[in-house]
Design a protein around this motif. Sequence first.
Motif, PDB file in Angstrom:
ATOM      1  N   ARG A  88       0.810  -1.215   0.000  1.00  0.00           N
ATOM      2  CA  ARG A  88       0.000   0.000   0.000  1.00  0.00           C
ATOM      3  C   ARG A  88       0.843   1.265   0.000  1.00  0.00           C
ATOM      4  N   PHE A 347       3.236  18.046  -6.850  1.00  0.00           N
ATOM      5  CA  PHE A 347       2.283  17.047  -7.319  1.00  0.00           C
ATOM      6  C   PHE A 347       1.767  16.152  -6.201  1.00  0.00           C
ATOM      7  N   ARG A 348       2.397  16.243  -5.073  1.00  0.00           N
ATOM      8  CA  ARG A 348       1.971  15.372  -3.998  1.00  0.00           C
ATOM      9  C   ARG A 348       0.909  16.043  -3.167  1.00  0.00           C
ATOM     10  N   ILE A 349       0.049  15.233  -2.610  1.00  0.00           N
ATOM     11  CA  ILE A 349      -0.928  15.806  -1.695  1.00  0.00           C
ATOM     12  C   ILE A 349      -0.336  15.856  -0.297  1.00  0.00           C
ATOM     13  N   VAL A 350       0.291  14.754   0.098  1.00  0.00           N
ATOM     14  CA  VAL A 350       0.970  14.763   1.387  1.00  0.00           C
ATOM     15  C   VAL A 350       2.397  15.197   1.120  1.00  0.00           C
ATOM     16  N   ARG A 351       2.689  16.425   1.465  1.00  0.00           N
ATOM     17  CA  ARG A 351       3.997  16.970   1.092  1.00  0.00           C
ATOM     18  C   ARG A 351       5.090  16.393   1.971  1.00  0.00           C
ATOM     19  N   LEU A 352       6.282  16.403   1.424  1.00  0.00           N
ATOM     20  CA  LEU A 352       7.442  15.962   2.200  1.00  0.00           C
ATOM     21  C   LEU A 352       8.000  17.143   2.979  1.00  0.00           C
ATOM     22  N   LYS A 416       9.111  11.853  12.839  1.00  0.00           N
ATOM     23  CA  LYS A 416       8.002  10.958  13.160  1.00  0.00           C
ATOM     24  C   LYS A 416       8.445   9.507  13.046  1.00  0.00           C
ATOM     25  N   LYS A 419       4.459   4.097  13.758  1.00  0.00           N
ATOM     26  CA  LYS A 419       3.457   3.893  14.791  1.00  0.00           C
ATOM     27  C   LYS A 419       3.283   2.398  14.995  1.00  0.00           C
ATOM     28  N   THR A 431     -10.212   0.886   6.734  1.00  0.00           N
ATOM     29  CA  THR A 431      -9.393   1.028   5.535  1.00  0.00           C
ATOM     30  C   THR A 431     -10.219   0.701   4.305  1.00  0.00           C
ATOM     31  N   LEU A 434     -12.996   3.262   3.793  1.00  0.00           N
ATOM     32  CA  LEU A 434     -12.485   4.521   3.258  1.00  0.00           C
ATOM     33  C   LEU A 434     -12.172   4.399   1.776  1.00  0.00           C
ATOM     34  N   LEU A 438     -13.945   6.855  -0.791  1.00  0.00           N
ATOM     35  CA  LEU A 438     -13.202   7.788  -1.622  1.00  0.00           C
ATOM     36  C   LEU A 438     -13.406   7.497  -3.096  1.00  0.00           C
TER      37      LEU A 438
ATOM     38  N   PHE B  97     -13.479  16.355   2.174  1.00  0.00           N
ATOM     39  CA  PHE B  97     -12.479  15.544   1.486  1.00  0.00           C
ATOM     40  C   PHE B  97     -11.327  16.363   0.964  1.00  0.00           C
ATOM     41  N   PRO B  99      -7.695  17.824   1.054  1.00  0.00           N
ATOM     42  CA  PRO B  99      -6.469  17.387   1.713  1.00  0.00           C
ATOM     43  C   PRO B  99      -6.027  18.390   2.761  1.00  0.00           C
ATOM     44  N   MET B 102      -0.528  22.356   4.193  1.00  0.00           N
ATOM     45  CA  MET B 102       0.769  22.277   4.852  1.00  0.00           C
ATOM     46  C   MET B 102       0.820  23.238   6.033  1.00  0.00           C
ATOM     47  N   LEU B 120     -17.227  10.306   8.998  1.00  0.00           N
ATOM     48  CA  LEU B 120     -17.313   8.847   8.981  1.00  0.00           C
ATOM     49  C   LEU B 120     -18.301   8.351  10.027  1.00  0.00           C
ATOM     50  N   PHE B 196      -4.810   6.089  12.745  1.00  0.00           N
ATOM     51  CA  PHE B 196      -5.257   5.828  11.385  1.00  0.00           C
ATOM     52  C   PHE B 196      -4.794   6.897  10.406  1.00  0.00           C
ATOM     53  N   THR B 200      -4.402  12.453   6.470  1.00  0.00           N
ATOM     54  CA  THR B 200      -3.638  12.296   5.239  1.00  0.00           C
ATOM     55  C   THR B 200      -4.259  11.272   4.306  1.00  0.00           C
ATOM     56  N   ARG B 201      -5.211  10.509   4.812  1.00  0.00           N
ATOM     57  CA  ARG B 201      -5.753   9.465   3.952  1.00  0.00           C
ATOM     58  C   ARG B 201      -7.094   9.839   3.347  1.00  0.00           C
ATOM     59  N   HIS B 203      -8.840  12.006   1.551  1.00  0.00           N
ATOM     60  CA  HIS B 203      -8.928  13.162   0.677  1.00  0.00           C
ATOM     61  C   HIS B 203      -9.027  12.694  -0.757  1.00  0.00           C
ATOM     62  N   VAL B 204      -9.595  13.589  -1.538  1.00  0.00           N
ATOM     63  CA  VAL B 204      -9.733  13.347  -2.964  1.00  0.00           C
ATOM     64  C   VAL B 204      -9.101  14.535  -3.656  1.00  0.00           C
ATOM     65  N   ARG B 205      -8.573  14.303  -4.801  1.00  0.00           N
ATOM     66  CA  ARG B 205      -7.931  15.395  -5.498  1.00  0.00           C
ATOM     67  C   ARG B 205      -8.943  16.349  -6.098  1.00  0.00           C
TER      68      ARG B 205
END
Lengths: 689, 220
Positions: A88, A347-352, A416, A419, A431, A434, A438, B97, B99, B102, B120, B196, B200-201, B203-205
């Motif tokens: 995943r 381009f990422r949603i979860v940024r680094l 971080k 976990k 999971t 979701l 989504l 939804f 994201p 930052m 949810l 969980f 970060t999980r 979301h939809v673009r």
Amino acid sequence: MANYCSSSSMVDLWLTTAAAARQHVCFHLIPRLSGVVPESCLLIVVGLLVGGLIKVIGEEPPVLDSQLFFLCLLPPIILDAGYFLPIRPFTENVGTILVFAVIGTLWNAFFVGGLLYALCQIESVGLTSVDLLACLLFGSIVSAVDPVAVLAVFEKIHINELVHILVFGESLLNDAVTVVLYNLFEEFSKVGTVTVLDVFLGVVCFFVVSLGGVLVGAIYGILAAFTSRFTSHTRVIEPLFVFLYSYMAYLSSEMFHLSGIMALIACGVVMRPYVEANISHKSYTTIKYFLKMWSSVSETLIFIFLGVSTVAGPHAWNWTFVIVTVILCLVSRVLGVIGLTFIINKFRIVRLTKKDQFIVAYGGLRGAIAFSLGYLLSSNHQKRNLFLTAIITVIFFTVFVQGMTIRPLVELLAVKRKKESKPSINQEIHTEFLDHLLTGVEGVRGHYGHYHWKEKVNRFNKIYVKRWLIAGENFMEPELIAFYRKMELKQAIMLVESGQLPSALPSTVSMQNIQARATPRLSKKREEEIRRILRSNLQNNKQRMCSFSYSRHTLFDADEEDNVSQVHLRKMERRVSMMKGRMSHYLTVPADRESPRPGVRRVRFESNNQVFSADSVPTAHFEQPSTPRTPDAVSLEEEVPKRRNLKADGGGPRGTVSDSNQGELNYQRLARCLSDPGPNKVENYPFMS
Amino acid sequence: MGASQSAGTEHEFQDLADRTGFSLEQIGNINKRFRQLTNNEETLSREDLASIPALDNNPIRAQIINAFFDKRNLHQNETGTVQEIGFEEFLLVMTHFRPAAMGLTEEERENLRREKLRFLFNMHDTDSDGTITLEEYRWVVEELLSKAGIIGQETAKAIADAAMLEVAGTTRGKMEPDEFYEGITFENFLQILKTFDIETRMHVRFLNMDTATLRCGKSK
């Protein structure tokens, strides 16, 4: 004959040394040190010592033979990594990983190679004979992040999943780039000139090598899955198929000069879901442990040989070259990561974050692959010794300095961590929930996004692929159910096999607390009595069994499992105390069985007036000598799944009769399970309502 | 806010953008989609959503559609459902939804988690009483496994029971035999899904650019 003996005894000697070194040095002699220093460093030091010893004796210390390395030592580690790759996070970040692996490695190679060439042009260094292509070749060798080293170091620091999969994924996928660059530059340096056409061909070559490797691996993976479909009668050799097909994938792709590492990864990834659905539990355990064992031994040998080769190898030391190489590697890595992250984050949603970037940059360790590639350079290649020395220095630097300091840095920067969470059925449910949610929202939104395609792949998989590759009826089984079953089975096994009872644990809840029921109860005193008796008996039996744990790659977290089993125990005891009148029947069953389908969460209710006789309990129980089997007997009561008594209607006599039938069914199932019948067949569920 | 008036003016969009956090382009795109779904009418009904072909194979289709019409998700303090929603309500549901941005503070991140988990939770708690009872949870799992045939139905109960037990065990700890665990409250729900990473999980673009929507709208 003597020759064979001596060579195989040499191999044996080395293996024994390796295993002993790992065991004693790393765990016994210097326990505290091994907490600070990663094992890889210790093993290299051992290798240095051994090499020094051999040299002192007067013998020629063996050098890490590249053929040995690529054919025997590397594949187990890569297969282990690929088979247990967390899918995943990998697929969610595959874009980022590819960018780092391909563009990052290219950048590193050209940066280091180019600047070194510029350095070599300076007269005072004395290396003017080194031409551009040689420098670029050197750059390509030394620029690739090494999976073995990354695994060894990152194993201990438990970094968060995202960073781990980024560095690790990059180290696996950059093999294609390294292979292509290495071969290209070697060819070019023989020919001497490069044209634009050659560069274009190089790019084409890269795609062929990487995609070809993946294709070969996928084909073998499917073959393995298909084979495992028919192995229900020959369970014993199931693990062998897994290993053989994977190794064939590796060899085939190496034969065609494709990327062997990518083939292995693809094979493991493709094969795993289908094979695991087909093979028996014992085969699965065998595969897991063998892979861990082989990869562990390989890793140990690699690091020891690195140490020995350092002592042995011909060295040509040039201060400037070596130091500049080390600095350039660091600089290029940092610059590359920062630059690429800047682009990727758009381009990422979860940024680094900056911290993530730092760890990704700092975790770019070089290792034995670089050394072996350097060793493979033909001996009349100019400056080969110089290159080798520089490579070794870089490896030492990254493994020792970066490897040792990464953990305190991680703690210092409060990055971080991973976990630690037990597999939780709630999380699994959510999971999946979701995922569907989504996908649905994407459908409403009208934009075909990540989840939509994932859903399409899943459906394709379910409808077409699983039908062919999974034996029996199992292909219809949704993941949630498979997860639930695995969890229950695991808990049941743990319950049987775990060790000492730790002290008081938060006890938990039984079904009764969730269902509002008005049940006449045993008198408290009776309950207590029964509970005490059961507990003491359980305790006697538990003490006879041993708990075991493996440390490598977190095979078995003994404490965690113990806690869960404890919770389980309490639950069981509670429920046992609620049962009336059936106990004797169950307790007399001689059992060396595990329940394949423990319906542990079910509690049966006799809603009324069965008189419970406490006498029946102790007699049955104590007649069983305190063998390891008896806990099974206790657990059996729990594992007997209960029927509709959960509903609010009266259980009554009808309930009791059906339960005894269930009991029989269950015992038969247990017997079958023990003789290793394979994955539990779906149609054994009729009792479940 | 006149969602029933003809939307599309810059001013209204700007107002919506400020309130929901979407950008103007994103709101424009969502509006386009809204118009497409409603056939250029003002309000969206359940039938409009039900006719989206992409939702056909989704096991929790009914719950997703319900979620759009659930008053609790529309930032109203009432319970119950509405029959039709306007563009503003549609947008409000979609904000769940988005994201995570930052650089959120810890508190903002926690609020975001609560908001998404609340969504949810509302989906599971169908009778709006604030707790997810065993029957409701069973229904959730059964729906999830509804495409799996008879096998799914039989084990759905087992899984739901196991999950409830786990929640009760984690949140209530030791319980006396005569205590009764009514159901999963929102606080319990937060607790069990603590690790969980929902922010970060879930979301939809939402694209900024204009997506010439493919044939993912209605089949007619």
